[in-house]
Design a protein around this motif. Structure first.
Motif, PDB file in Angstrom:
ATOM      1  N   ALA A   7      63.339 -62.542  41.254  1.00  0.00           N
ATOM      2  CA  ALA A   7      63.134 -61.319  42.015  1.00  0.00           C
ATOM      3  C   ALA A   7      64.229 -60.290  41.785  1.00  0.00           C
ATOM      4  CB  ALA A   7      63.032 -61.650  43.501  1.00  0.00           C
ATOM      5  N   THR A   8      65.044 -60.431  40.739  1.00  0.00           N
ATOM      6  CA  THR A   8      66.089 -59.445  40.500  1.00  0.00           C
ATOM      7  C   THR A   8      65.537 -58.143  39.955  1.00  0.00           C
ATOM      8  OG1 THR A   8      66.549 -60.311  38.296  1.00  0.00           O
ATOM      9  CG2 THR A   8      67.859 -61.203  40.119  1.00  0.00           C
ATOM     10  N   ALA A   9      64.318 -58.146  39.445  1.00  0.00           N
ATOM     11  CA  ALA A   9      63.684 -56.900  39.023  1.00  0.00           C
ATOM     12  C   ALA A   9      63.192 -56.211  40.297  1.00  0.00           C
ATOM     13  CB  ALA A   9      62.525 -57.185  38.081  1.00  0.00           C
ATOM     14  N   THR A  10      63.958 -55.290  40.801  1.00  0.00           N
ATOM     15  CA  THR A  10      63.660 -54.697  42.095  1.00  0.00           C
ATOM     16  C   THR A  10      62.477 -53.758  42.029  1.00  0.00           C
ATOM     17  OG1 THR A  10      65.132 -52.834  41.747  1.00  0.00           O
ATOM     18  CG2 THR A  10      66.098 -54.813  42.738  1.00  0.00           C
ATOM     19  N   ASP A  11      61.841 -53.565  43.169  1.00  0.00           N
ATOM     20  CA  ASP A  11      60.718 -52.650  43.246  1.00  0.00           C
ATOM     21  C   ASP A  11      61.117 -51.247  42.817  1.00  0.00           C
ATOM     22  OD1 ASP A  11      59.077 -54.652  44.141  1.00  0.00           O
ATOM     23  OD2 ASP A  11      59.296 -54.129  46.245  1.00  0.00           O
ATOM     24  N   SER A  12      62.341 -50.827  43.111  1.00  0.00           N
ATOM     25  CA  SER A  12      62.748 -49.471  42.787  1.00  0.00           C
ATOM     26  C   SER A  12      63.022 -49.296  41.298  1.00  0.00           C
ATOM     27  CB  SER A  12      63.974 -49.066  43.603  1.00  0.00           C
ATOM     28  OG  SER A  12      65.064 -49.916  43.292  1.00  0.00           O
ATOM     29  N   HIS A  13      63.498 -50.336  40.611  1.00  0.00           N
ATOM     30  CA  HIS A  13      63.792 -50.237  39.180  1.00  0.00           C
ATOM     31  C   HIS A  13      62.532 -50.394  38.331  1.00  0.00           C
ATOM     32  CE1 HIS A  13      65.776 -50.539  35.347  1.00  0.00           C
ATOM     33  NE2 HIS A  13      65.281 -51.750  35.174  1.00  0.00           N
ATOM     34  N   LEU A  14      61.735 -51.387  38.621  1.00  0.00           N
ATOM     35  CA  LEU A  14      60.499 -51.659  37.883  1.00  0.00           C
ATOM     36  C   LEU A  14      59.367 -51.865  38.888  1.00  0.00           C
ATOM     37  CD1 LEU A  14      61.969 -54.138  35.265  1.00  0.00           C
ATOM     38  CD2 LEU A  14      61.391 -51.741  34.909  1.00  0.00           C
ATOM     39  N   PRO A  15      58.869 -50.770  39.443  1.00  0.00           N
ATOM     40  CA  PRO A  15      57.931 -50.885  40.563  1.00  0.00           C
ATOM     41  C   PRO A  15      56.495 -51.250  40.179  1.00  0.00           C
ATOM     42  CG  PRO A  15      58.276 -48.596  40.023  1.00  0.00           C
ATOM     43  CD  PRO A  15      59.218 -49.384  39.154  1.00  0.00           C
ATOM     44  N   ASN A  16      56.175 -51.237  38.895  1.00  0.00           N
ATOM     45  CA  ASN A  16      54.785 -51.411  38.471  1.00  0.00           C
ATOM     46  C   ASN A  16      54.590 -52.728  37.723  1.00  0.00           C
ATOM     47  OD1 ASN A  16      54.459 -48.713  39.419  1.00  0.00           O
ATOM     48  ND2 ASN A  16      55.319 -48.011  37.494  1.00  0.00           N
ATOM     49  N   LEU A  17      53.361 -53.206  37.723  1.00  0.00           N
ATOM     50  CA  LEU A  17      53.048 -54.500  37.121  1.00  0.00           C
ATOM     51  C   LEU A  17      51.812 -54.363  36.234  1.00  0.00           C
ATOM     52  CD1 LEU A  17      53.588 -57.645  37.190  1.00  0.00           C
ATOM     53  CD2 LEU A  17      51.891 -57.716  39.028  1.00  0.00           C
ATOM     54  N   VAL A  18      51.886 -54.929  35.029  1.00  0.00           N
ATOM     55  CA  VAL A  18      50.702 -55.038  34.171  1.00  0.00           C
ATOM     56  C   VAL A  18      50.503 -56.519  33.866  1.00  0.00           C
ATOM     57  CG1 VAL A  18      51.959 -54.609  32.010  1.00  0.00           C
ATOM     58  CG2 VAL A  18      49.519 -54.227  32.092  1.00  0.00           C
ATOM     59  N   THR A  19      49.258 -56.960  33.986  1.00  0.00           N
ATOM     60  CA  THR A  19      48.898 -58.352  33.769  1.00  0.00           C
ATOM     61  C   THR A  19      47.838 -58.407  32.679  1.00  0.00           C
ATOM     62  OG1 THR A  19      49.307 -58.839  36.100  1.00  0.00           O
ATOM     63  CG2 THR A  19      48.007 -60.445  34.862  1.00  0.00           C
ATOM     64  N   ILE A  20      48.071 -59.253  31.676  1.00  0.00           N
ATOM     65  CA  ILE A  20      47.117 -59.459  30.600  1.00  0.00           C
ATOM     66  C   ILE A  20      46.556 -60.866  30.760  1.00  0.00           C
ATOM     67  CG2 ILE A  20      46.811 -59.589  28.098  1.00  0.00           C
ATOM     68  CD1 ILE A  20      49.201 -57.653  27.884  1.00  0.00           C
ATOM     69  N   VAL A  21      45.231 -60.966  30.811  1.00  0.00           N
ATOM     70  CA  VAL A  21      44.564 -62.244  31.050  1.00  0.00           C
ATOM     71  C   VAL A  21      43.712 -62.597  29.828  1.00  0.00           C
ATOM     72  CG1 VAL A  21      43.001 -63.528  32.557  1.00  0.00           C
ATOM     73  CG2 VAL A  21      44.462 -61.724  33.517  1.00  0.00           C
ATOM     74  N   GLY A  22      44.043 -63.726  29.187  1.00  0.00           N
ATOM     75  CA  GLY A  22      43.294 -64.177  28.023  1.00  0.00           C
ATOM     76  C   GLY A  22      41.921 -64.690  28.407  1.00  0.00           C
ATOM     77  N   ARG A  23      40.982 -64.555  27.465  1.00  0.00           N
ATOM     78  CA  ARG A  23      39.600 -64.995  27.712  1.00  0.00           C
ATOM     79  C   ARG A  23      39.204 -66.191  26.846  1.00  0.00           C
ATOM     80  NH1 ARG A  23      35.769 -59.741  28.490  1.00  0.00           N
ATOM     81  NH2 ARG A  23      36.845 -58.910  30.304  1.00  0.00           N
ATOM     82  N   GLY A  24      40.204 -66.908  26.318  1.00  0.00           N
ATOM     83  CA  GLY A  24      39.895 -68.088  25.532  1.00  0.00           C
ATOM     84  C   GLY A  24      39.660 -67.819  24.060  1.00  0.00           C
ATOM     85  N   VAL A  25      39.872 -66.582  23.626  1.00  0.00           N
ATOM     86  CA  VAL A  25      39.704 -66.203  22.227  1.00  0.00           C
ATOM     87  C   VAL A  25      41.026 -65.603  21.752  1.00  0.00           C
ATOM     88  CG1 VAL A  25      38.466 -64.671  20.637  1.00  0.00           C
ATOM     89  CG2 VAL A  25      37.255 -65.740  22.550  1.00  0.00           C
ATOM     90  N   PRO A  26      41.569 -66.057  20.626  1.00  0.00           N
ATOM     91  CA  PRO A  26      42.817 -65.467  20.141  1.00  0.00           C
ATOM     92  C   PRO A  26      42.680 -63.953  19.989  1.00  0.00           C
ATOM     93  CG  PRO A  26      42.264 -67.414  18.859  1.00  0.00           C
ATOM     94  CD  PRO A  26      41.073 -67.112  19.730  1.00  0.00           C
ATOM     95  N   SER A  27      43.590 -63.233  20.600  1.00  0.00           N
ATOM     96  CA  SER A  27      43.563 -61.772  20.581  1.00  0.00           C
ATOM     97  C   SER A  27      44.979 -61.242  20.500  1.00  0.00           C
ATOM     98  CB  SER A  27      42.897 -61.237  21.847  1.00  0.00           C
ATOM     99  OG  SER A  27      41.572 -61.698  21.959  1.00  0.00           O
ATOM    100  N   ASN A  28      45.110 -60.014  20.044  1.00  0.00           N
ATOM    101  CA  ASN A  28      46.393 -59.329  19.995  1.00  0.00           C
ATOM    102  C   ASN A  28      46.366 -58.149  20.942  1.00  0.00           C
ATOM    103  OD1 ASN A  28      47.453 -60.977  17.913  1.00  0.00           O
ATOM    104  ND2 ASN A  28      46.291 -59.809  16.422  1.00  0.00           N
TER     105      ASN A  28
END
Length: 104
Positions: A7-28
């Motif tokens: 939790a050292t990445a504070t909300d004020s320094h890095l307030p946003n989140l991106v999540t990449i979810v794999g679908r079972g197929v190799p992808s870049n």
């Protein structure tokens, strides 16, 4: 640029989140932000992710990869194992962007 797993990445320094979810197929993927970007992993290289400035490039087939960032999402490019890009391929990972995301 640092990689953080706690939790050292504070909300004020890095307030946003991106999540990449794999679908079972190799992808870049390639994602670009106009601020700072940090992968939430012990070792991004072990995850197959290359990071430089506000850019991350990597591969995923299953599982989830998360990044915290500041600024705005500038670009996301997804390509499946055949080289087909989103939205033309139903196999590319899904991407979720959350601005003002709490640390979890």
């Amino acid at each position: 640029m640092q990689n953080r797993t706690d939790a050292t990445a504070t909300d004020s320094h890095l307030p946003n989140l991106v999540t990449i979810v794999g679908r079972g197929v190799p992808s870049n993927y390639e994602l670009t932000v106009d601020g700072d970007l940090e992968m939430l992993a012990d070792d991004p290289v072990a995850e197959g992710t290359v990071m430089a400035g506000g850019v991350a490039e990597g591969a995923i087939d299953v599982g989830v990869q998360r990044f915290r960032f500041s600024g705005r999402m500038a670009n996301v490019r997804l390509v499946d194992w055949n080289g087909d890009e989103a939205p033309d391929s139903p196999s590319v990972p899904t991407v979720h962007v959350e601005y003002g995301a709490p640390n979890r």
